[in-house]
Design a protein around this motif. Structure first.
Motif, PDB file in Angstrom:
ATOM      1  N   VAL A 181       5.578   6.792   0.077  1.00  0.00           N
ATOM      2  CA  VAL A 181       7.023   7.002  -0.068  1.00  0.00           C
ATOM      3  C   VAL A 181       7.553   6.286  -1.307  1.00  0.00           C
ATOM      4  CG1 VAL A 181       7.473   7.345   2.393  1.00  0.00           C
ATOM      5  CG2 VAL A 181       7.593   5.046   1.438  1.00  0.00           C
ATOM      6  N   LEU A 182       8.576   6.895  -1.882  1.00  0.00           N
ATOM      7  CA  LEU A 182       9.268   6.324  -3.033  1.00  0.00           C
ATOM      8  C   LEU A 182      10.717   6.089  -2.607  1.00  0.00           C
ATOM      9  CD1 LEU A 182       9.108   5.636  -6.080  1.00  0.00           C
ATOM     10  CD2 LEU A 182       9.765   8.002  -6.541  1.00  0.00           C
ATOM     11  N   LEU A 183      11.134   4.813  -2.600  1.00  0.00           N
ATOM     12  CA  LEU A 183      12.477   4.451  -2.155  1.00  0.00           C
ATOM     13  C   LEU A 183      13.279   3.983  -3.369  1.00  0.00           C
ATOM     14  CD1 LEU A 183      11.572   2.469   1.111  1.00  0.00           C
ATOM     15  CD2 LEU A 183      12.051   4.923   0.848  1.00  0.00           C
ATOM     16  N   CYS A 184      14.376   4.665  -3.646  1.00  0.00           N
ATOM     17  CA  CYS A 184      15.138   4.405  -4.877  1.00  0.00           C
ATOM     18  C   CYS A 184      16.568   4.039  -4.523  1.00  0.00           C
ATOM     19  CB  CYS A 184      15.140   5.649  -5.761  1.00  0.00           C
ATOM     20  SG  CYS A 184      13.517   6.360  -6.068  1.00  0.00           S
ATOM     21  N   ASP A 185      16.987   2.799  -4.875  1.00  0.00           N
ATOM     22  CA  ASP A 185      18.340   2.326  -4.570  1.00  0.00           C
ATOM     23  C   ASP A 185      19.187   2.402  -5.833  1.00  0.00           C
ATOM     24  OD1 ASP A 185      20.640   1.144  -3.652  1.00  0.00           O
ATOM     25  OD2 ASP A 185      19.625  -0.516  -2.650  1.00  0.00           O
ATOM     26  N   GLU A 186      20.035   3.418  -5.886  1.00  0.00           N
ATOM     27  CA  GLU A 186      20.906   3.667  -7.035  1.00  0.00           C
ATOM     28  C   GLU A 186      20.155   3.642  -8.360  1.00  0.00           C
ATOM     29  OE1 GLU A 186      24.714   3.296  -7.248  1.00  0.00           O
ATOM     30  OE2 GLU A 186      25.152   2.467  -5.266  1.00  0.00           O
ATOM     31  N   LYS A 211       0.798  -1.224   0.000  1.00  0.00           N
ATOM     32  CA  LYS A 211       0.000   0.000   0.000  1.00  0.00           C
ATOM     33  C   LYS A 211       0.829   1.271   0.000  1.00  0.00           C
ATOM     34  CE  LYS A 211      -3.613   0.610   2.631  1.00  0.00           C
ATOM     35  NZ  LYS A 211      -4.598   0.509   3.751  1.00  0.00           N
ATOM     36  N   SER A 212       1.936   1.260   0.712  1.00  0.00           N
ATOM     37  CA  SER A 212       2.574   2.525   1.078  1.00  0.00           C
ATOM     38  C   SER A 212       3.900   2.816   0.404  1.00  0.00           C
ATOM     39  CB  SER A 212       2.773   2.573   2.602  1.00  0.00           C
ATOM     40  OG  SER A 212       1.548   2.387   3.276  1.00  0.00           O
ATOM     41  N   VAL A 213       4.546   1.803  -0.205  1.00  0.00           N
ATOM     42  CA  VAL A 213       5.917   1.993  -0.668  1.00  0.00           C
ATOM     43  C   VAL A 213       6.050   1.715  -2.164  1.00  0.00           C
ATOM     44  CG1 VAL A 213       8.335   1.412  -0.259  1.00  0.00           C
ATOM     45  CG2 VAL A 213       6.667   1.115   1.589  1.00  0.00           C
ATOM     46  N   GLY A 214       6.684   2.648  -2.861  1.00  0.00           N
ATOM     47  CA  GLY A 214       7.096   2.414  -4.242  1.00  0.00           C
ATOM     48  C   GLY A 214       8.601   2.210  -4.257  1.00  0.00           C
ATOM     49  N   PHE A 215       9.057   1.177  -4.960  1.00  0.00           N
ATOM     50  CA  PHE A 215      10.492   0.885  -5.030  1.00  0.00           C
ATOM     51  C   PHE A 215      11.017   1.112  -6.440  1.00  0.00           C
ATOM     52  CE2 PHE A 215       9.084  -1.958  -1.591  1.00  0.00           C
ATOM     53  CZ  PHE A 215      10.009  -1.660  -0.603  1.00  0.00           C
ATOM     54  N   VAL A 216      12.234   1.655  -6.509  1.00  0.00           N
ATOM     55  CA  VAL A 216      12.957   1.743  -7.781  1.00  0.00           C
ATOM     56  C   VAL A 216      14.371   1.245  -7.512  1.00  0.00           C
ATOM     57  CG1 VAL A 216      13.833   3.284  -9.588  1.00  0.00           C
ATOM     58  CG2 VAL A 216      11.588   3.716  -8.568  1.00  0.00           C
ATOM     59  N   PHE A 217      14.851   0.336  -8.374  1.00  0.00           N
ATOM     60  CA  PHE A 217      16.191  -0.222  -8.205  1.00  0.00           C
ATOM     61  C   PHE A 217      17.070   0.157  -9.400  1.00  0.00           C
ATOM     62  CE2 PHE A 217      13.282  -3.003  -5.838  1.00  0.00           C
ATOM     63  CZ  PHE A 217      13.865  -2.934  -4.576  1.00  0.00           C
ATOM     64  N   GLN A 218      18.329  -0.250  -9.322  1.00  0.00           N
ATOM     65  CA  GLN A 218      19.252   0.070 -10.417  1.00  0.00           C
ATOM     66  C   GLN A 218      18.779  -0.564 -11.733  1.00  0.00           C
ATOM     67  OE1 GLN A 218      23.330  -0.616  -9.418  1.00  0.00           O
ATOM     68  NE2 GLN A 218      24.042  -0.370 -11.517  1.00  0.00           N
ATOM     69  N   PHE A 219      18.254  -1.776 -11.634  1.00  0.00           N
ATOM     70  CA  PHE A 219      17.798  -2.461 -12.846  1.00  0.00           C
ATOM     71  C   PHE A 219      16.283  -2.339 -12.936  1.00  0.00           C
ATOM     72  CE2 PHE A 219      21.848  -4.248 -11.555  1.00  0.00           C
ATOM     73  CZ  PHE A 219      22.597  -3.891 -12.665  1.00  0.00           C
ATOM     74  N   TYR A 220      15.782  -2.182 -14.162  1.00  0.00           N
ATOM     75  CA  TYR A 220      14.412  -1.703 -14.340  1.00  0.00           C
ATOM     76  C   TYR A 220      13.377  -2.812 -14.244  1.00  0.00           C
ATOM     77  CZ  TYR A 220      17.946   1.022 -16.788  1.00  0.00           C
ATOM     78  OH  TYR A 220      19.117   1.638 -17.116  1.00  0.00           O
ATOM     79  N   ASN A 221      13.784  -4.028 -14.634  1.00  0.00           N
ATOM     80  CA  ASN A 221      12.844  -5.164 -14.580  1.00  0.00           C
ATOM     81  C   ASN A 221      11.507  -4.884 -15.262  1.00  0.00           C
ATOM     82  OD1 ASN A 221      14.538  -7.013 -13.206  1.00  0.00           O
ATOM     83  ND2 ASN A 221      14.214  -5.855 -11.329  1.00  0.00           N
TER      84      ASN A 221
END
Ligand code: ADP
Ligand code: ADP
Length: 229
Positions: free
Chosen positions: A159-164, A85-95
């Motif tokens: 929240v949007l959490l982006c790892d590299e 519900k609450s978290v959007g994730f973005v990683f180095q690789f787009y998948n």
């Protein structure tokens, strides 16, 4: 209001002689609507902190409050619900799924969300209104990452959490990806935390949180961006 209140957060991996102290007592408040970058050397604990904030990993000790909800006291089902519900994730690789267009990749998420954005609107916010019907193979790396950002925000997470997110991109492209996160922050009010190694990218955030050896070594406000917004 604080989105996150982190107190005394500790994370160790392994035991005995092989113990790794990934976090050694982190205190941090993250204000609603802010956009902060976590900057620091590889292995200093940035991903570990982001993973615990996102409910992907659990703490060894300390407390993480998300609008008063203690994530360290949640069971696996509660954490899954929180992430969904609450978290959007973005990683180095787009998948991204190669056989689906940009719009269809984003729509996969909006079909299961409670209060989704229209996929075309999510893509417009990240500047891809001219690319909605393109397939991933027809898009540059930076454009693919912006599709991944559109996918992450389509459920309207708090929240949007982006790892590299810019780790695989050249500097100019990385700057455009950060501008897209900035646009999300401004248009949707999404609180954003972004891990980077890149000092130019760090200077685009409201605030830089400096990491060193499992601790926060300093915080720096970016007055120029605050004044402009
Ligand atoms: P950063 O994101 O700043 O590069 P990390 O949070 O990934 O740092 O890692 C912090 C420390 O924890 C490093 O020493 C890393 O090797 C270790 N670490 C991270 N994840 C694990 C894990 N799943 N198992 C064992 N050690 C880990
Ligand atoms: P970053 O530099 O972005 O932190 P890393 O290469 O350190 O990336 O880590 C990538 C992923 O691998 C992290 O999500 C972390 O959980 C995991 N990881 C890192 N170090 C270790 C380790 N020593 N053992 C097991 N998993 C690890």
């Amino acid at each position: 209001a604080a989105v996150y209140r982190v107190e005394g957060l500790t994370k160790t991996y392994g035991s005995g002689a092989g113990t790794v102290h990934a976090l050694r007592g982190v205190d941090l408040d993250v204000e609603e609507g802010s956009m902060a970058v976590l900057l620091g050397p590889s292995g200093s604990g940035k991903s570990t902190l982001l993973n615990i904030l996102g409910g992907l990993d659990t703490a060894t000790a300390g407390q993480v409050l998300f609008y008063g909800l203690d994530l360290t006291a949640c069971d696996e089902d509660q954490l899954t619900e929180y992430r969904r519900k609450s978290v959007g994730f973005v990683f180095q690789f787009y998948n991204l799924i190669a056989s689906l267009t940009a719009r269809e990749n984003v729509a996969l998420i909006t079909e299961i969300a409670e209060n989704p954005l229209d996929p075309a609107e999510a893509l417009r916010i990240v500047g891809l209104e001219a690319r909605v019907d393109h397939f991933p193979s027809q898009l540059s790396g930076g454009e693919q990452q912006r599709v991944a950002i559109a996918r992450a925000i389509a459920k309207q997470p708090k929240v949007l959490l982006c790892d590299e997110p810019t780790g695989a991109l050249d500097s100019a492209t990385g700057t455009r990806v950060l501008s897209a996160i900035e646009a999300v922050n401004e248009k949707l009010g999404t609180t954003s935390l972004v891990i980077t190694h890149n000092a130019v990218i760090a200077d685009m955030a409201d605030e830089v949180i400096l990491f060193g050896d499992g601790r926060i070594a300093g915080r720096r406000e970016n007055a120029a961006r605050k004044a402009a917004s």
